[in-house]
Design an enzyme around this catalytic site. Structure first.
Site, short mmCIF file in Angstrom:
data_model
loop_
_atom_site.label_atom_id
_atom_site.label_comp_id
_atom_site.label_asym_id
_atom_site.label_seq_id
_atom_site.Cartn_x
_atom_site.Cartn_y
_atom_site.Cartn_z
N ARG A 259 -16.48 55.10 26.99
CA ARG A 259 -16.37 53.93 27.87
C ARG A 259 -16.65 52.70 27.03
NH1 ARG A 259 -21.70 52.58 28.70
NH2 ARG A 259 -23.19 54.29 28.80
N HIS A 263 -22.47 50.95 31.20
CA HIS A 263 -22.49 52.06 32.15
C HIS A 263 -22.07 51.57 33.53
CE1 HIS A 263 -23.74 55.74 34.10
NE2 HIS A 263 -24.50 55.04 34.93
N TYR A 273 -28.03 50.38 22.62
CA TYR A 273 -28.02 51.79 22.24
C TYR A 273 -26.72 52.24 21.56
CZ TYR A 273 -25.73 52.09 26.86
OH TYR A 273 -24.90 51.90 27.93
#
Length: 360
Positions: A259, A263, A273
């Site tokens: 993706r 999120h 991250y």
């Protein structure tokens, strides 16, 4: 025991048909799709990428509610859906709104669902699907039940569900597959491995080398697929569907995908991250670029055709958001009234209380 584990893991090689340059590397498994079907698949991917871009913008403007970006996962989502039939039943996760739209859900209702409006969950009767599941992995158990119902009714159809790699760490993931496997229910379980369950890397969720190998414990077939290769995802799903309707039971499909966005648009910051190097690596695997190269090589796609799809998507989205804006404002009495056919005593009292407030 280590030797046994390694022998199992080594069986799960990544299934691929198109490489990153859009070249066929697996002629034997090339699906039989007409030129028009290939073009329709590309059209849906381009349309969905525009829908994602506009949905992000609308969310930032405060015109949408909850939204989980989909860019990068078009091959995984739409390749799997393209292999299905209208009578198949969809049980999506919250990132799987595109499959619902191509299943027939009107776009304005998808926007209303994002806003939490009750009309967003009132699907047309011919849209065989549940609205997106927010609880991680819960749709796997639901899919097993729906699939068993399909089998008991003797229907030539399947129940299909999607979750992310984080969903495979949930108990529902195992329970759903085990139940469906035990009854040879016609289910297809798709685990979209985009590398991170929100911010937790896949390798920190499980010691398993692949997610596909988790099918073995449930006694069902499993396969790992290049999730940026729309033809590979289509072929794997088509095979799983044929197995299911032939009484051979469910299949777990792991799609290796990515993706590009956060999120969700609810505050996640992927830069904390994910590295720029990782993003660049996956951008080179973009499913739209790969499939575009393939189609252009066959003289089936052009810049003019893509521009036409982009404009079509923008116009559709403009009209759909306008229609969503015209939906009646929700009232507390609406929500109470939809809960039961006959209201229990405590809700009757609340209904009367709010009817009085809303009448002022």
């Amino acid at each position: 025991m280590k030797h046994v584990l390694e022998s199992v893991e080594n069986q799960f090689e990544t299934f691929q048909i198109l490489n990153e340059d859009g070249k066929i590397v697996n002629k034997a498994d090339m699906p039989e799709l007409s030129d028009e079907e290939l073009k329709e698949l590309m059209r849906r991917m381009v349309y969905t990428r525009v829908l994602d871009q506009r949905s992000i913008a609308l969310n930032r403007q405060g015109r949408l509610g909850f939204y989980a970006p989909t860019a990068g996962q078009e091959a995984s989502q739409l390749g799997s859906h393209f292999a299905l039939e209208k009578e198949d039943f969809l049980l999506p996760g919250y990132r799987d709104v595109p499959q619902l739209i191509w299943q027939g859900l009107p776009l304005h209702q998808a926007f209303l669902w994002s806003r939490g409006h009750f009309a967003g969950g009132q699907f047309p009767e011919d849209v065989r699907a549940l609205f997106p599941q927010i609880i991680i992995g819960a749709q796997y158990v639901q899919a097993a039940g729906v699939a068993l119902g399909i089998k008991k009714r003797g229907k030539q159809a399947v129940a299909v569900t999607w979750t992310g790699d984080g969903g495979t760490s949930q108990g529902d993931f195992y329970e759903g597959m085990n139940f469906a496997g035990a009854y040879k229910a016609p289910a297809i379980f798709i685990a979209q491995n985009n590398g991170f369950a929100i911010s937790v890397p896949r390798e920190k969720q499980t010691s398993a080398k692949t997610l596909a190998q988790k099918a073995i414990a449930a006694g069902i077939e499993g396969i790992q697929v290049d999730g940026m290769d729309v033809l590979a995802v289509y072929a794997a799903t088509k095979h799983a569907r044929e197995r299911a309707i032939n009484g051979e039971g469910p299949t777990l499909i792991e799609t290796l995908t990515y993706r590009y966005g956060p999120h969700t648009m609810s505050g996640d910051d992927p830069t904390r991250y994910r590295s720029d190097e990782l993003n660049s690596e996956w951008e080179k695997k973009d499913p739209l670029i790969r499939f575009r190269k393939f189609l252009e090589g066959k003289k089936l796609w052009s810049e003019e055709e893509e521009t036409k799809v982009i404009e079509e998507a923008k116009n559709d989205i403009k009209e759909a958001i306008k229609k969503a804006d015209q939906a009646p404002k929700q009232k507390v009495t609406d929500l109470i009234g939809f809960m039961y056919e006959e209201l229990p005593v405590n809700l009757q009292a609340q209904m009367e209380e709010y009817q009085a407030k809303e009448s002022k």
